[in-house]
Design a protein around this motif. Structure first.
Motif, PDB file in Angstrom:
ATOM      1  N   ASN A  44      -3.162 -38.600  55.477  1.00  0.00           N
ATOM      2  CA  ASN A  44      -4.503 -38.153  55.098  1.00  0.00           C
ATOM      3  C   ASN A  44      -5.363 -37.912  56.337  1.00  0.00           C
ATOM      4  N   TYR A  45      -5.296 -38.836  57.302  1.00  0.00           N
ATOM      5  CA  TYR A  45      -6.062 -38.662  58.541  1.00  0.00           C
ATOM      6  C   TYR A  45      -5.645 -37.372  59.252  1.00  0.00           C
ATOM      7  N   ALA A  46      -4.344 -37.106  59.264  1.00  0.00           N
ATOM      8  CA  ALA A  46      -3.850 -35.892  59.930  1.00  0.00           C
ATOM      9  C   ALA A  46      -4.441 -34.643  59.291  1.00  0.00           C
ATOM     10  N   SER A  47      -4.605 -34.681  57.971  1.00  0.00           N
ATOM     11  CA  SER A  47      -5.150 -33.501  57.290  1.00  0.00           C
ATOM     12  C   SER A  47      -6.617 -33.268  57.645  1.00  0.00           C
ATOM     13  N   TYR A  48      -7.318 -34.324  58.073  1.00  0.00           N
ATOM     14  CA  TYR A  48      -8.731 -34.183  58.447  1.00  0.00           C
ATOM     15  C   TYR A  48      -8.920 -33.788  59.903  1.00  0.00           C
ATOM     16  N   CYS A  49      -7.898 -33.998  60.715  1.00  0.00           N
ATOM     17  CA  CYS A  49      -8.041 -33.765  62.160  1.00  0.00           C
ATOM     18  C   CYS A  49      -8.078 -32.272  62.485  1.00  0.00           C
ATOM     19  N   THR A  50      -8.981 -31.917  63.378  1.00  0.00           N
ATOM     20  CA  THR A  50      -9.022 -30.550  63.878  1.00  0.00           C
ATOM     21  C   THR A  50      -8.403 -30.476  65.270  1.00  0.00           C
ATOM     22  N   ASP A  51      -8.406 -31.607  65.974  1.00  0.00           N
ATOM     23  CA  ASP A  51      -7.795 -31.680  67.301  1.00  0.00           C
ATOM     24  C   ASP A  51      -6.274 -31.761  67.132  1.00  0.00           C
ATOM     25  N   THR A  52      -5.565 -30.832  67.749  1.00  0.00           N
ATOM     26  CA  THR A  52      -4.112 -30.734  67.580  1.00  0.00           C
ATOM     27  C   THR A  52      -3.384 -31.994  68.049  1.00  0.00           C
ATOM     28  N   GLU A  53      -3.808 -32.520  69.178  1.00  0.00           N
ATOM     29  CA  GLU A  53      -3.133 -33.703  69.732  1.00  0.00           C
ATOM     30  C   GLU A  53      -3.317 -34.910  68.809  1.00  0.00           C
ATOM     31  N   LEU A  54      -4.525 -35.098  68.327  1.00  0.00           N
ATOM     32  CA  LEU A  54      -4.800 -36.212  67.428  1.00  0.00           C
ATOM     33  C   LEU A  54      -4.072 -36.036  66.095  1.00  0.00           C
ATOM     34  N   LYS A  55      -4.032 -34.799  65.606  1.00  0.00           N
ATOM     35  CA  LYS A  55      -3.315 -34.496  64.362  1.00  0.00           C
ATOM     36  C   LYS A  55      -1.833 -34.842  64.507  1.00  0.00           C
ATOM     37  N   ASN A  56      -1.243 -34.473  65.653  1.00  0.00           N
ATOM     38  CA  ASN A  56       0.161 -34.781  65.895  1.00  0.00           C
ATOM     39  C   ASN A  56       0.406 -36.284  65.954  1.00  0.00           C
ATOM     40  N   LEU A  57      -0.498 -37.029  66.585  1.00  0.00           N
ATOM     41  CA  LEU A  57      -0.359 -38.484  66.649  1.00  0.00           C
ATOM     42  C   LEU A  57      -0.392 -39.102  65.251  1.00  0.00           C
ATOM     43  N   CYS A  58      -1.296 -38.624  64.415  1.00  0.00           N
ATOM     44  CA  CYS A  58      -1.393 -39.140  63.043  1.00  0.00           C
ATOM     45  C   CYS A  58      -0.131 -38.798  62.246  1.00  0.00           C
ATOM     46  N   GLN A  59       0.384 -37.593  62.433  1.00  0.00           N
ATOM     47  CA  GLN A  59       1.617 -37.204  61.730  1.00  0.00           C
ATOM     48  C   GLN A  59       2.799 -38.041  62.198  1.00  0.00           C
ATOM     49  N   GLN A  60       2.868 -38.306  63.497  1.00  0.00           N
ATOM     50  CA  GLN A  60       3.949 -39.150  64.020  1.00  0.00           C
ATOM     51  C   GLN A  60       3.841 -40.573  63.480  1.00  0.00           C
ATOM     52  N   ALA A  61       2.625 -41.093  63.413  1.00  0.00           N
ATOM     53  CA  ALA A  61       2.428 -42.442  62.875  1.00  0.00           C
ATOM     54  C   ALA A  61       2.833 -42.491  61.408  1.00  0.00           C
ATOM     55  N   SER A  62       2.491 -41.457  60.668  1.00  0.00           N
ATOM     56  CA  SER A  62       2.870 -41.386  59.257  1.00  0.00           C
ATOM     57  C   SER A  62       4.394 -41.382  59.113  1.00  0.00           C
ATOM     58  N   GLN A  63       5.065 -40.587  59.929  1.00  0.00           N
ATOM     59  CA  GLN A  63       6.533 -40.526  59.876  1.00  0.00           C
ATOM     60  C   GLN A  63       7.166 -41.858  60.259  1.00  0.00           C
TER      61      GLN A  63
END
Length: 80
Positions: A44-63
């Motif tokens: 969910n956090y990744a879907s809110y992120c506009t910063d690519t690096e932060l979005k990737n970190l959230c997606q990695q944490a989710s995985q």
């Protein structure tokens, strides 16, 4: 995590496998719920992120949490 459960998780599947007691099942259930919740939150956090690096970190944490969930589930299934 209890020492007994930790010892059991370090035992290869098929070697000394035995059923889990109710205390360990409760711990495992709590951990599964935690990992599931964290997977959903980071996704969910990744879907809110506009910063690519932060979005990737959230997606990695989710995985990573999804991987932990699957490992715990496989452990549970190996003891039934």
């Amino acid at each position: 995590m209890t020492n007994t459960m930790q010892d059991q998780m370090n035992t290869p599947v098929g070697q000394g496998s035995k059923k889990l007691d109710s205390n360990n099942l409760k711990v495992l259930e709590d951990q599964l719920n935690h990992e599931s919740l964290m997977t959903k939150k980071f996704s969910n956090y990744a879907s809110y992120c506009t910063d690519t690096e932060l979005k990737n970190l959230c997606q990695q944490a989710s995985q990573k949490h999804k991987q932990h969930y699957n490992e715990l589930l496989n452990y549970l299934n190996s003891h039934q």
